[in-house]
Design a protein around this motif. Structure first.
Motif, PDB file in Angstrom:
ATOM      1  N   TRP A 250       0.819  -1.220   0.000  1.00 25.76           N
ATOM      2  CA  TRP A 250       0.000   0.000   0.000  1.00 25.76           C
ATOM      3  C   TRP A 250       0.853   1.269   0.000  1.00 25.76           C
ATOM      4  O   TRP A 250       0.669   2.141  -0.855  1.00 25.76           O
ATOM      5  N   PRO A 251       1.800   1.439   0.935  1.00 30.76           N
ATOM      6  CA  PRO A 251       2.576   2.696   0.915  1.00 30.76           C
ATOM      7  C   PRO A 251       3.412   2.860  -0.344  1.00 30.76           C
ATOM      8  O   PRO A 251       3.525   3.972  -0.876  1.00 30.76           O
ATOM      9  N   VAL A 252       4.008   1.769  -0.851  1.00 29.67           N
ATOM     10  CA  VAL A 252       4.802   1.879  -2.075  1.00 29.67           C
ATOM     11  C   VAL A 252       3.901   2.182  -3.264  1.00 29.67           C
ATOM     12  O   VAL A 252       4.267   2.980  -4.141  1.00 29.67           O
ATOM     13  N   GLY A 253       2.721   1.583  -3.289  1.00 27.88           N
ATOM     14  CA  GLY A 253       1.784   1.894  -4.367  1.00 27.88           C
ATOM     15  C   GLY A 253       1.377   3.360  -4.360  1.00 27.88           C
ATOM     16  O   GLY A 253       1.264   3.988  -5.422  1.00 27.88           O
ATOM     17  N   TRP A 254       1.167   3.914  -3.162  1.00 27.13           N
ATOM     18  CA  TRP A 254       0.820   5.335  -3.052  1.00 27.13           C
ATOM     19  C   TRP A 254       1.967   6.197  -3.574  1.00 27.13           C
ATOM     20  O   TRP A 254       1.736   7.160  -4.323  1.00 27.13           O
ATOM     21  N   LEU A 255       3.187   5.867  -3.205  1.00 23.94           N
ATOM     22  CA  LEU A 255       4.351   6.623  -3.677  1.00 23.94           C
ATOM     23  C   LEU A 255       4.512   6.507  -5.189  1.00 23.94           C
ATOM     24  O   LEU A 255       4.820   7.490  -5.874  1.00 23.94           O
ATOM     25  N   ALA A 256       4.299   5.289  -5.712  1.00 19.40           N
ATOM     26  CA  ALA A 256       4.477   5.068  -7.154  1.00 19.40           C
ATOM     27  C   ALA A 256       3.426   5.800  -7.977  1.00 19.40           C
ATOM     28  O   ALA A 256       3.679   6.148  -9.139  1.00 19.40           O
ATOM     29  N   ASP A 257       2.256   6.038  -7.408  1.00 17.52           N
ATOM     30  CA  ASP A 257       1.221   6.802  -8.110  1.00 17.52           C
ATOM     31  C   ASP A 257       1.420   8.307  -7.972  1.00 17.52           C
ATOM     32  O   ASP A 257       0.943   9.079  -8.802  1.00 17.52           O
ATOM     33  N   LYS A 258       2.118   8.737  -6.928  1.00 14.82           N
ATOM     34  CA  LYS A 258       2.246  10.174  -6.657  1.00 14.82           C
ATOM     35  C   LYS A 258       3.524  10.769  -7.256  1.00 14.82           C
ATOM     36  O   LYS A 258       3.530  11.923  -7.697  1.00 14.82           O
ATOM     37  N   ASP A 260       7.496  10.259  -9.489  1.00 13.09           N
ATOM     38  CA  ASP A 260       8.128   9.622 -10.637  1.00 13.09           C
ATOM     39  C   ASP A 260       8.551   8.194 -10.253  1.00 13.09           C
ATOM     40  O   ASP A 260       9.300   7.989  -9.295  1.00 13.09           O
ATOM     41  N   ARG A 261       8.062   7.223 -11.021  1.00 13.82           N
ATOM     42  CA  ARG A 261       8.312   5.826 -10.658  1.00 13.82           C
ATOM     43  C   ARG A 261       9.782   5.436 -10.783  1.00 13.82           C
ATOM     44  O   ARG A 261      10.241   4.488 -10.144  1.00 13.82           O
ATOM     45  N   ARG A 262      10.525   6.158 -11.595  1.00 15.23           N
ATOM     46  CA  ARG A 262      11.956   5.883 -11.673  1.00 15.23           C
ATOM     47  C   ARG A 262      12.629   6.212 -10.348  1.00 15.23           C
ATOM     48  O   ARG A 262      13.495   5.460  -9.875  1.00 15.23           O
ATOM     49  N   TRP A 263      12.228   7.329  -9.722  1.00 12.18           N
ATOM     50  CA  TRP A 263      12.792   7.667  -8.420  1.00 12.18           C
ATOM     51  C   TRP A 263      12.360   6.650  -7.363  1.00 12.18           C
ATOM     52  O   TRP A 263      13.140   6.315  -6.461  1.00 12.18           O
ATOM     53  N   VAL A 264      11.123   6.167  -7.464  1.00  9.49           N
ATOM     54  CA  VAL A 264      10.659   5.165  -6.496  1.00  9.49           C
ATOM     55  C   VAL A 264      11.490   3.893  -6.620  1.00  9.49           C
ATOM     56  O   VAL A 264      11.921   3.312  -5.611  1.00  9.49           O
ATOM     57  N   LEU A 265      11.763   3.452  -7.853  1.00 12.14           N
ATOM     58  CA  LEU A 265      12.606   2.275  -8.059  1.00 12.14           C
ATOM     59  C   LEU A 265      14.012   2.499  -7.510  1.00 12.14           C
ATOM     60  O   LEU A 265      14.587   1.625  -6.840  1.00 12.14           O
ATOM     61  N   ILE A 266      14.568   3.667  -7.793  1.00  9.77           N
ATOM     62  CA  ILE A 266      15.932   3.963  -7.340  1.00  9.77           C
ATOM     63  C   ILE A 266      16.010   3.959  -5.816  1.00  9.77           C
ATOM     64  O   ILE A 266      16.900   3.334  -5.227  1.00  9.77           O
ATOM     65  N   TRP A 267      15.065   4.631  -5.156  1.00  9.88           N
ATOM     66  CA  TRP A 267      15.128   4.703  -3.702  1.00  9.88           C
ATOM     67  C   TRP A 267      14.785   3.375  -3.051  1.00  9.88           C
ATOM     68  O   TRP A 267      15.306   3.060  -1.961  1.00  9.88           O
ATOM     69  N   VAL A 368      22.356   2.739 -10.559  1.00 15.13           N
ATOM     70  CA  VAL A 368      23.158   3.428 -11.576  1.00 15.13           C
ATOM     71  C   VAL A 368      22.412   3.482 -12.902  1.00 15.13           C
ATOM     72  O   VAL A 368      22.358   4.531 -13.564  1.00 15.13           O
ATOM     73  N   PHE A 369      21.811   2.351 -13.294  1.00 11.05           N
ATOM     74  CA  PHE A 369      21.084   2.313 -14.552  1.00 11.05           C
ATOM     75  C   PHE A 369      19.875   3.244 -14.521  1.00 11.05           C
ATOM     76  O   PHE A 369      19.563   3.930 -15.506  1.00 11.05           O
ATOM     77  N   GLY A 370      19.197   3.295 -13.365  1.00  9.81           N
ATOM     78  CA  GLY A 370      18.053   4.193 -13.234  1.00  9.81           C
ATOM     79  C   GLY A 370      18.449   5.651 -13.368  1.00  9.81           C
ATOM     80  O   GLY A 370      17.756   6.444 -14.021  1.00  9.81           O
ATOM     81  N   LEU A 371      19.568   6.034 -12.760  1.00  7.80           N
ATOM     82  CA  LEU A 371      20.045   7.415 -12.867  1.00  7.80           C
ATOM     83  C   LEU A 371      20.437   7.753 -14.305  1.00  7.80           C
ATOM     84  O   LEU A 371      20.182   8.871 -14.783  1.00  7.80           O
ATOM     85  N   LEU A 372      21.043   6.789 -14.992  1.00  7.78           N
ATOM     86  CA  LEU A 372      21.386   7.015 -16.397  1.00  7.78           C
ATOM     87  C   LEU A 372      20.141   7.191 -17.248  1.00  7.78           C
ATOM     88  O   LEU A 372      20.104   8.042 -18.147  1.00  7.78           O
ATOM     89  N   ARG A 373      19.116   6.388 -16.980  1.00  9.55           N
ATOM     90  CA  ARG A 373      17.865   6.522 -17.736  1.00  9.55           C
ATOM     91  C   ARG A 373      17.191   7.868 -17.450  1.00  9.55           C
ATOM     92  O   ARG A 373      16.635   8.495 -18.352  1.00  9.55           O
ATOM     93  N   MET A 374      17.261   8.336 -16.214  1.00  4.57           N
ATOM     94  CA  MET A 374      16.669   9.630 -15.878  1.00  4.57           C
ATOM     95  C   MET A 374      17.444  10.767 -16.533  1.00  4.57           C
ATOM     96  O   MET A 374      16.868  11.796 -16.877  1.00  4.57           O
ATOM     97  N   HIS A 375      18.746  10.576 -16.704  1.00  3.92           N
ATOM     98  CA  HIS A 375      19.559  11.606 -17.351  1.00  3.92           C
ATOM     99  C   HIS A 375      19.104  11.837 -18.789  1.00  3.92           C
ATOM    100  O   HIS A 375      19.252  12.942 -19.327  1.00  3.92           O
ATOM    101  N   ARG A 376      18.525  10.815 -19.402  1.00  5.47           N
ATOM    102  CA  ARG A 376      18.018  10.963 -20.762  1.00  5.47           C
ATOM    103  C   ARG A 376      16.777  11.844 -20.812  1.00  5.47           C
ATOM    104  O   ARG A 376      16.418  12.366 -21.861  1.00  5.47           O
ATOM    105  N   GLY A 377      16.100  11.962 -19.654  1.00  2.00           N
ATOM    106  CA  GLY A 377      14.958  12.868 -19.574  1.00  2.00           C
ATOM    107  C   GLY A 377      13.752  12.407 -20.369  1.00  2.00           C
ATOM    108  O   GLY A 377      13.055  13.224 -20.964  1.00  2.00           O
TER     109      GLY A 377
END
Length: 410
Positions: A250-258, A260-267, A368-377
């Motif tokens: 439940w809490p992760v689902g709330w965060l993932a909906d609110k 950026d899911r890339r940041w949720v995966l990274i954290w 690392v891969f998530g940060l690289l993907r976010m760098h692509r914007g």
């Protein structure tokens, strides 16, 4: 209540399947240790289970099309029961590997039949409630399966016979049900590349989720033995992991909906790395500390698959949902096939803490891969609703697809 009663037979079969298939993994680890199997041989058993799981996911819809739902369910249950009962008849690690392929085949095939049946019977009005009950039943069965190890004697014919009886009992609710079996669903095309095309980060996320979940559940009992846990305590150790994952939804689902899911995966991966460190460092602090850290580990790693799946579906069209779910399941199965064996080899050579070092490295790569993907914007996705995605069969996308589409978020 009427909804619960109408699907009672299917849900009862799910619980029985979880008890038998979920219990054999940790029981094999404890039994293999008693019988003198090497760490690599024990890890190979876990890998064999997921190889059978993948075969079952691919083959089950085809078998249903040939013989129908009930007969396919009976065939898969028979395969699992034979594999369980044969354990103490042929005490050999490589023979057990074939038996574990049968158990993986059983669980994937039976879940495919059950989910095809659910998909055919639910309506748009009852889909959400049905899936909610299904998730509760699945999680409850999974936790009970971990607990059953505490009361089964390792390397005992009676223990494996009990699991085989429970597996056979899963036949009764479905075969005695008077509900008419549905038409056979079409098999979704398996396009593994679709997951990478829609989201490389999501595909990497499900592989890392497999690395965490499969290695912990199949090789975690070895770690428990190495740090001095008894069989009953190992059962609580594994249950704490599943319970932590259930609480996190439940809490992760709330965060993932609110957010950026890339940041949720990274954290989540950062938190998983911290949980790995805490678990290793607290090994000498007593059983309560070990249980709490196992729950923390489940809390941080269990939701990663569902978050990654939600992120991939953000970039998919409505008619791709079923095939995308199957593609994500493929990559999860691929990671789960190799993870237990690699983990067992590392434990054999570097000690029990190597299990969590391996998992931590995997999550570090994902960060690392998530940060690289976010760098692509990358932008432009239409956000879908977060849905807890069970890793059960290639047909699960048929049950969860409408839930994602019904509440899109712009």
């Amino acid at each position: 209540m009427r909804l619960l009663i109408s699907f009672a037979a299917l849900f009862f079969s799910v619980i029985l399947l979880q008890l038998s298939s979920g219990g054999v993994g940790p029981l094999d680890v404890l039994s293999g240790t008693v019988l003198g199997f090497s760490r690599q041989e024990i890890g190979l058993l876990g890998s064999a289970h997921f190889l059978g799981f993948f075969i079952g996911c691919w083959w089950a819809p085809r078998l249903m099309g040939s013989v129908g739902h009930s007969r396919a369910f009976a065939a898969f249950t028979a395969a699992g029961s034979i594999g369980l009962m044969a354990h103490m008849l042929v005490v050999d690690a490589f023979a057990w590997t074939l038996m574990r392929v049968a158990s993986g085949l059983c669980v994937a095939g039976c879940y495919t039949v059950i989910e095809a049946w659910l998909q055919a019977k639910v309506t748009n009005e009852t889909r959400g409630r049905t899936m909610g009950i299904y998730r509760i039943v699945d999680m409850t069965g999974s936790m009970a399966a971990q607990m059953i190890v505490g009361i089964l004697a390792p390397a005992s014919y009676v223990s494996y016979n009990i699991l085989a009886i429970v597996c056979c009992a899963a036949l009764l609710p479905i075969t005695l049900s008077t509900v008419r079996q549905p038409e056979t669903p079409s098999q979704p095309r398996l396009r593994p590349r679709l997951a990478f095309d829609r989201s490389p980060l999501a595909a990497a996320g499900v592989v890392v989720a497999a690395l965490s979940s499969a290695s912990f559940r199949m090789v975690g009992p070895i770690y428990g033995q190495e740090v001095g846990l008894s069989a009953a305590q190992i059962a609580w150790f594994l249950t704490a992991f599943v319970l932590g994952g259930a609480i996190a939804q439940w809490p992760v689902g709330w965060l993932a909906d609110k957010f950026d899911r890339r940041w949720v995966l990274i954290w989540l991966s950062v938190a998983a790395m911290m949980a790995c460190g805490v678990t290793v460092s607290s090994a000498g602090l007593g059983t309560v500390g070990i249980f709490l850290t196992a729950g923390l580990f489940g809390l941080t790693t269990f939701p990663i698959y569902s978050v990654a799946a939600a992120h991939a579906h953000d970039f998919a069209s409505d008619d791709e949902r079923v095939e995308l779910s199957a593609a994500l399941m493929f990559w999860f199965a691929a990671g789960a096939i190799f993870a237990p064996y690699i983990a067992s080899v590392l434990i054999e050579n570097f000690g029990p803490s190597a299990l969590f070092m391996m998992i931590s490295v995997g999550h570090g790569v994902l960060v690392v891969f998530g940060l690289l993907r976010m760098h692509r914007g990358r932008t432009g996705a239409k956000r879908t609703r977060y849905v807890y995605a069970p890793r059960t069969s290639f047909l699960i996308g048929r049950l969860t697809g409408r839930a994602r589409d019904s509440q899109r978020r712009d």
